[in-house]
Motif scaffolding. Sequence first.
Motif, short mmCIF file in Angstrom:
data_model
loop_
_atom_site.label_atom_id
_atom_site.label_comp_id
_atom_site.label_asym_id
_atom_site.label_seq_id
_atom_site.Cartn_x
_atom_site.Cartn_y
_atom_site.Cartn_z
N UNK A 1 93.13 -12.37 -37.38
CA UNK A 1 93.16 -11.13 -38.14
C UNK A 1 92.24 -11.24 -39.36
N UNK A 2 91.37 -10.25 -39.55
CA UNK A 2 90.44 -10.22 -40.68
C UNK A 2 90.86 -9.09 -41.62
N UNK A 3 91.18 -9.43 -42.87
CA UNK A 3 91.65 -8.42 -43.82
C UNK A 3 90.78 -8.41 -45.07
N UNK A 4 90.65 -7.24 -45.66
CA UNK A 4 89.86 -7.06 -46.86
C UNK A 4 90.40 -5.87 -47.64
N UNK A 5 89.90 -5.68 -48.86
CA UNK A 5 90.30 -4.51 -49.63
C UNK A 5 89.85 -3.26 -48.91
N UNK A 6 90.73 -2.29 -48.76
CA UNK A 6 90.41 -1.06 -48.05
C UNK A 6 89.61 -0.12 -48.94
N UNK B 1 96.29 9.71 -40.81
CA UNK B 1 95.09 9.81 -39.98
C UNK B 1 94.51 8.42 -39.72
N UNK B 2 94.61 7.51 -40.74
CA UNK B 2 94.07 6.16 -40.57
C UNK B 2 94.68 5.45 -39.36
N UNK B 3 95.93 5.73 -39.06
CA UNK B 3 96.59 5.10 -37.91
C UNK B 3 95.91 5.52 -36.61
N UNK B 4 95.59 6.81 -36.50
CA UNK B 4 94.91 7.32 -35.32
C UNK B 4 93.48 6.79 -35.24
N UNK B 5 92.79 6.76 -36.38
CA UNK B 5 91.42 6.26 -36.41
C UNK B 5 91.39 4.77 -36.06
N UNK B 6 92.31 3.99 -36.63
CA UNK B 6 92.34 2.56 -36.37
C UNK B 6 92.63 2.22 -34.92
N UNK B 7 93.53 2.97 -34.29
CA UNK B 7 93.87 2.71 -32.89
C UNK B 7 92.68 2.95 -31.97
N UNK B 8 91.75 3.80 -32.41
CA UNK B 8 90.59 4.13 -31.60
C UNK B 8 89.29 3.51 -32.12
N UNK C 1 87.69 4.02 -34.85
CA UNK C 1 86.78 4.96 -35.52
C UNK C 1 86.74 4.66 -37.02
N UNK C 2 85.60 4.87 -37.67
CA UNK C 2 85.49 4.56 -39.10
C UNK C 2 86.52 5.31 -39.95
N UNK C 3 86.93 4.70 -41.07
CA UNK C 3 87.89 5.35 -41.96
C UNK C 3 87.31 6.61 -42.58
#
Length: 365
Positions: free
Chosen positions: A263-268, A66-73, A75-77
Amino acid sequence: MGSATCPAILLSLFFISAHLVAQSAAQTPPTFTCSKKATCQALVDYVVPNATTLDGIQTLFGIKKLYSLLGANGRPTSTPRTAPVAAKETIKIPFRCICKNGTGVSNRVPTYTVKKGDGLDHIARDIFSTLVSYQQIAAVNGIKDVNLIEVGQKLWIPLPCSCDDFNGTQVVHYGHVVQAGNSMEGIAQDFGTTEEALLKLNGIANSSELMAGQVLDVPLKVCASSMRNGSLDNPILLPNGTYVVTAYDCVKCSCDSSNNWTLQCEAAQVKLTNKKPWSTCPSMQCSESNLALGNTSTTDSTCTTCSYAGFNNQTIFTQLLNQSTCSATNSNNNNAASKMGVGAWSWNYLFISVHLVLISVGLGL
């Protein structure tokens, strides 16, 4: 025939012609070109035919997380899978693309199971909103007679895509569904490209040929990263306003054009859904520093960020990234704020003092 009848007939013919033109655009099978054999990440618009949920879309397109769909749009995790999606709403679908023989299609996904009453044209037009034609479905599935499909039969739906570089740089090819009233110039401005580039990429001679319902290949700029070549998720190609949860759900990486296209990355902050190869996330500390992944320290001249460099089955890789200027996000980082210089503090103090004086005058004190 009365004089009043002729205008009515002409008007009817006009609307019929307009309908046929729009229908023709919707029926034209989208085909994206590829110059070499490759695989990559791609996006395509899905104009939802009937009200559904995110879970329904995830299932229809075979999206693993689901995170893939949320990330592409964007939308919050925390968005639940039961979140409603209205009819005619446009959702971006992420998928793996495979390029060969000069064209790109989704790599064996999605897979649709034929139900009673289905026909290939119905599946292409009504279920997948004309992202493919029934002829394309028949071709990739080796169906010789388009009228002969069986209940329970599994069909590969070949979504259009490409993995080609654009102007010598990596991009995400985005299948954008043209809406009524859109112009080629407006689409180019919205997505940071040029009208000429879109015309050439899509093999269109003139902007006036653009039609509602058409799937347009749009090359989206992506954020730069510090990925290792051997990382299991290399390359991460994210366009503006999107994110991905990676490294077995331990890391969240986002792309925001306001952050210098970096690219900005952090602990999920998500629940681990994959218990292998680790049940808890390994260290995400940058060596030779006290910075954790995503944290930034500042000096008078540079910003130093603990950035993401990829992962393998044992380790999450990090590295220190020095920048001459700080992004808005980094400037607001707690670690950076704790290292503010005396000069910055003095200006803040002056601003607060002036503000209090103005308030006192306004109150007549």
